[in-house]
Design a protein around this motif. Structure first.
Motif, PDB file in Angstrom:
ATOM      1  N   ALA A  89       0.851  -1.189   0.000  1.00 14.92           N
ATOM      2  CA  ALA A  89       0.000   0.000   0.000  1.00 14.92           C
ATOM      3  C   ALA A  89       0.885   1.236   0.000  1.00 14.92           C
ATOM      4  N   GLY A  90       0.421   2.293  -0.702  1.00 11.81           N
ATOM      5  CA  GLY A  90       1.214   3.506  -0.779  1.00 11.81           C
ATOM      6  C   GLY A  90       2.300   3.391  -1.830  1.00 11.81           C
ATOM      7  N   SER A  91       2.862   4.521  -2.203  1.00 11.17           N
ATOM      8  CA  SER A  91       3.881   4.522  -3.261  1.00 11.17           C
ATOM      9  C   SER A  91       5.125   3.744  -2.864  1.00 11.17           C
ATOM     10  N   GLN A  92       5.549   3.866  -1.607  1.00  8.14           N
ATOM     11  CA  GLN A  92       6.741   3.149  -1.155  1.00  8.14           C
ATOM     12  C   GLN A  92       6.502   1.634  -1.157  1.00  8.14           C
ATOM     13  N   GLY A  93       5.309   1.242  -0.696  1.00  3.43           N
ATOM     14  CA  GLY A  93       4.982  -0.178  -0.683  1.00  3.43           C
ATOM     15  C   GLY A  93       4.880  -0.756  -2.078  1.00  3.43           C
ATOM     16  N   ARG A  94       4.344   0.023  -3.014  1.00  3.82           N
ATOM     17  CA  ARG A  94       4.222  -0.451  -4.383  1.00  3.82           C
ATOM     18  C   ARG A  94       5.598  -0.608  -5.036  1.00  3.82           C
ATOM     19  N   LEU A  95       6.491   0.334  -4.783  1.00  2.00           N
ATOM     20  CA  LEU A  95       7.852   0.203  -5.303  1.00  2.00           C
ATOM     21  C   LEU A  95       8.546  -1.021  -4.720  1.00  2.00           C
ATOM     22  N   LYS A  96       8.268  -1.280  -3.457  1.00  2.00           N
ATOM     23  CA  LYS A  96       8.842  -2.457  -2.801  1.00  2.00           C
ATOM     24  C   LYS A  96       8.362  -3.738  -3.474  1.00  2.00           C
ATOM     25  N   CYS A  97       7.061  -3.767  -3.818  1.00  2.00           N
ATOM     26  CA  CYS A  97       6.518  -4.947  -4.476  1.00  2.00           C
ATOM     27  C   CYS A  97       7.061  -5.095  -5.894  1.00  2.00           C
ATOM     28  N   VAL A  98       7.265  -3.978  -6.582  1.00  2.00           N
ATOM     29  CA  VAL A  98       7.859  -4.035  -7.919  1.00  2.00           C
ATOM     30  C   VAL A  98       9.264  -4.626  -7.840  1.00  2.00           C
ATOM     31  N   TYR A  99      10.035  -4.188  -6.846  1.00  2.00           N
ATOM     32  CA  TYR A  99      11.385  -4.730  -6.676  1.00  2.00           C
ATOM     33  C   TYR A  99      11.342  -6.222  -6.372  1.00  2.00           C
ATOM     34  N   HIS A 100      10.426  -6.634  -5.498  1.00  2.00           N
ATOM     35  CA  HIS A 100      10.316  -8.048  -5.165  1.00  2.00           C
ATOM     36  C   HIS A 100       9.881  -8.860  -6.376  1.00  2.00           C
ATOM     37  N   SER A 101       9.042  -8.280  -7.228  1.00  2.00           N
ATOM     38  CA  SER A 101       8.653  -8.962  -8.463  1.00  2.00           C
ATOM     39  C   SER A 101       9.861  -9.151  -9.370  1.00  2.00           C
ATOM     40  N   LEU A 102      10.680  -8.105  -9.495  1.00  2.00           N
ATOM     41  CA  LEU A 102      11.892  -8.214 -10.309  1.00  2.00           C
ATOM     42  C   LEU A 102      12.855  -9.251  -9.731  1.00  2.00           C
ATOM     43  N   THR A 103      12.930  -9.311  -8.399  1.00  2.00           N
ATOM     44  CA  THR A 103      13.818 -10.278  -7.757  1.00  2.00           C
ATOM     45  C   THR A 103      13.370 -11.709  -8.037  1.00  2.00           C
ATOM     46  N   MET A 104      12.058 -11.960  -7.909  1.00  2.00           N
ATOM     47  CA  MET A 104      11.533 -13.297  -8.187  1.00  2.00           C
ATOM     48  C   MET A 104      11.743 -13.663  -9.657  1.00  2.00           C
TER      49      MET A 104
END
Length: 219
Positions: A89-104
């Motif tokens: 949730a929020g812009s920081q959380g969304r960026l975090k999820c994008v990074y985790h998606s790239l990591t996976m």
């Protein structure tokens, strides 16, 4: 993957410790999303550790499928509407999820690249199918097989991924060094503040491990 057993054992220890941490976080989490996300992180760490030792090569396709599904899962969270109240949730959380998606996704790609390098691609044919007139050229033409270009492209792809995760490792180290605990009243309902330092440290170690592993594939 590495010529030095010390590096292999050190990375294995780091990845397994990270996997255990995320597994414990998943067990302690009260929210389903936290459990799923931490479980995916734990699984990724274990699969990367197994990759260092080339364990369970028969399950490569299943490993790639699971990690690709995890990457898609984090993308869904990153683009979900705010009313769904997912973890990202929020812009920081969304960026975090994008990074985790790239990591996976990068972990899935690494497994595919390692399998391709280990098998030499899928262009090999049984020895009985080789014409007798060309059998004596087998050794000389091995270096010019169709599998070689694929490996070259894999090495080229590993270079930007090495740089990306090296930068990510530095970024998380900076976050770790700049971290300042806040008052209990400001703690998040999902992620306790004391665990932020551990998360930054694990993210830094994970990114450094990814960078090091991709670096060996780009050589």
């Amino acid at each position: 993957m590495f010529n030095s057993p010390a590096i292999t054992w050190a990375l294995t220890a780091v990845l397994l410790l990270g996997g255990i941490y995320y597994l414990l976080q998943a067990a302690r989490s009260r929210h389903l999303m936290d459990r799923v996300n931490n479980s995916f992180h734990a699984l990724m760490m274990v699969l990367m550790a197994a990759m260092l030792w080339n364990l369970a090569p028969s399950t490569v396709l299943a490993q790639i499928a699971v990690l690709a599904g995890a990457a898609l899962w984090f993308v869904i969270q990153a683009v979900a509407r705010p009313e769904f109240k997912l973890l990202c949730a929020g812009s920081q959380g969304r960026l975090k999820c994008v990074y985790h998606s790239l990591t996976m996704g990068a972990a899935a790609l690494m497994i595919a690249m390692m399998d391709h390098a280990a098998t030499g691609g899928h262009d090999t044919a049984p020895a009985t199918a080789m014409p007798a007139s060309t059998a004596h050229h087998g050794t000389a033409s091995a270096a010019h097989s169709p599998a070689a270009p694929g490996l070259d492209h894999s090495a080229d792809l590993a270079v930007p991924l090495t740089v990306f995760f090296a930068v990510a490792a530095v970024f998380f180290i900076v976050l770790l060094l700049r971290y300042r605990p806040t008052k209990p009243a400001h703690h998040s309902a999902h992620t306790p503040n004391p665990s932020r330092r551990a998360e930054h440290g694990l993210e830094a170690l994970g990114a450094a491990a990814m960078a090091l592993m991709f670096a060996t594939m780009s050589a």
